[in-house]
Design an enzyme around this catalytic site. Structure first.
Site, PDB file in Angstrom:
ATOM      1  N   HIS A 146     -51.297  93.768  63.149  1.00 51.07           N
ATOM      2  CA  HIS A 146     -52.453  94.072  63.990  1.00 51.07           C
ATOM      3  C   HIS A 146     -53.278  92.843  64.352  1.00 51.07           C
ATOM      4  CE1 HIS A 146     -51.771  98.378  63.185  1.00 51.07           C
ATOM      5  NE2 HIS A 146     -52.491  98.562  64.276  1.00 51.07           N
ATOM      6  N   GLY A 147     -53.187  91.773  63.583  1.00 49.80           N
ATOM      7  CA  GLY A 147     -53.971  90.602  63.965  1.00 49.80           C
ATOM      8  C   GLY A 147     -53.967  89.511  62.919  1.00 49.80           C
TER       9      GLY A 147
END
Length: 460
Positions: free
Chosen positions: A315-316
């Site tokens: 996700h990041g």
């Protein structure tokens, strides 16, 4: 170009669909590829260069892998397979995580100056799925144009749904370009657009006001977290509805991505209903290959840890996402070990409420820029370090929107519409069409009057 931009809705989409309908059947795949490449190149030509590079590399890798396997050279085929996966992951790692590791280890700044390619996370998962399915001999190496369409198909390239190569080959065999399919697709697209513009767009006003405030009261902190919880759901499920609807307009039926996740009875159930195609990808290409739940309880827990750690990392590039992934792992593991049994006799409504509460707390890590910010925000929710005084104003201004959001996150409206369709009421169809037209016009009016906001998952 994004699905909620006027140029897409008023020009790109109608022209694409109209021309598609008059293009000869044999030329439709080529046409869809050209449309998809135009969609990708619209914002940045470097995105197109990246796509052409990885498409060429992965197709060549699959052909080599297939040739070696047919020649009985299992070890070289495995080496080519692993090398292909490594290159795809390195591409993802460089574009998405280089700056994170650079700041962490004090590395020199890269000089290439290439922006993160459009939808790189989702493209990479598609490439991994392709190589895995071919290596496992689940699918044959396809014709080049079929592979190009699989990677570039514009409804899914930005933020999914994540469609495995095996699923896409089935879609190619069952393209249904009927009026009924197009009507369903159009309805789903408008529904998704409404989620994004009318719900998520207005919820973002409350969340932005709270999250950017120098100080916030306990009430403000809870309202901000609640706003983000609904905003993220309607933003991402809205995008997914639009993507699936777009696919249907061209005859392609992509898998469902959300199933009212905020009604989940526990965190394990939440992940069966939230971003379902991401969960399916990690299950089929990580969890099961690691052994799944077939090698005892301890190994099952370890496999879960790997899956949720990767989920957070995917996700990041921030420790907040890693903590968020581990947070969900803890509750998933607890469900398997004891929580699910312990809560069997607890009323379903209370179980859903507790699960919703756990998920909402997790989103604080998800939306925070740093772990320090996350813990400060959680402290505000507990009454620590508070100082704002606008809670009453926000509550009175956004209460109706929050209540509507809570209602629409439940399956009530879906069940009502399903029952009405089943009864085939005389005036249902014209009323339904009028309602959709009104909703669409409200969405367009909102887009004209407001500043454009991108989809939240476009950043992932």
């Amino acid at each position: 170009m994004a699905f909620n931009q006027l140029i897409f809705i008023c020009l790109f989409l109608p022209l694409s669909v109209l021309i598609y309908r008059v293009v000869p059947q044999k030329a439709r795949k080529v046409y869809l590829i050209l449309v998809s490449l135009l969609f990708v190149a619209w914002g940045n030509l470097s995105d197109l260069l990246y796509l052409c590079t990885v498409i060429g590399f992965n197709f060549f890798t699959a052909k080599q892998m297939d040739r070696l396997k047919k020649d009985g050279q299992a070890a070289p085929a495995k080496f080519v397979f692993i090398s292909g996966l490594a290159v795809d992951i390195l591409f993802l790692g460089y574009f998405k995580y280089y700056d994170f590791f650079r700041s962490l280890f004090g590395l020199s700044k890269a000089s290439f100056g290439i922006a993160v390619p459009l939808g790189i996370s989702f493209v990479t998962f598609s490439l991994i799925s392709f190589l895995c399915d071919v290596y496992r001999e689940k699918e044959e190496v396809p014709r080049f144009l079929d592979f190009v369409l699989y990677i570039t198909f514009f409804p899914k390239i930005t933020s999914g749904p994540i469609v495995s190569f095996h699923e896409f080959t089935k879609m190619l065999e069952n393209v249904e370009n009927s009026r009924q399919n197009r009507n369903i697709g159009l309805e789903q697209f408008i529904t998704g657009l409404a989620k994004k513009t009318l719900l998520a767009g207005n919820l973002s006003i409350l969340f932005t006001a709270v999250s950017t405030a120098a100080e916030r009261s306990t009430l403000e902190a809870w309202l901000g977290a609640l706003a983000y919880t609904f905003m993220l759901y309607f933003d991402f499920s809205g995008y997914s509805d639009m993507a699936i609807g777009l696919g249907k307009l061209f005859g392609y039926t992509m898998p469902q991505n959300f199933d009212h996740p905020y009604t989940a009875l526990n965190i394990t159930d939440f992940w069966r209903k939230w971003h379902m195609t991401l969960g399916a990808f990690f299950k089929n290409y990580v969890y099961i290959p690691l052994g799944g739940n077939r090698k005892g309880e301890k190994r099952t827990i370890l496999n879960l840890f790997v899956v949720f750690l990767l989920t957070g990392i995917w996700h990041g590039a921030n420790f907040t996402f890693i903590v968020w992934g581990i947070y969900h792992f803890i509750f998933n593991a607890a469900d398997k070990l004891f929580l699910d049994k312990a809560f069997k006799k607890v009323p379903r409504l209370l179980r859903s409420f507790l699960t919703f509460f756990v998920v909402m707390i997790g989103w604080v890590f998800f939306f925070s820029d740093s772990l320090g910010d996350a813990f400060r925000y959680l402290g505000n929710m507990l009454g620590i370090g508070t100082g704002g005084s606008a809670g009453g104003y926000y509550l009175s201004s956004f209460l109706i929107l929050l209540l509507v959001s809570a209602f629409l996150s439940l399956p009530v409206m879906r069940n009502i519409i399903t029952n009405i369709k089943r009864k085939k009421l005389q005036y249902y169809f014209p009323v339904h069409v009028i309602v959709l037209i009104v909703i669409f016009l409200l969405c367009v009016a909102s887009m004209v009057s407001d500043t454009y906001t991108s989809f939240l998952y476009a950043a992932f």
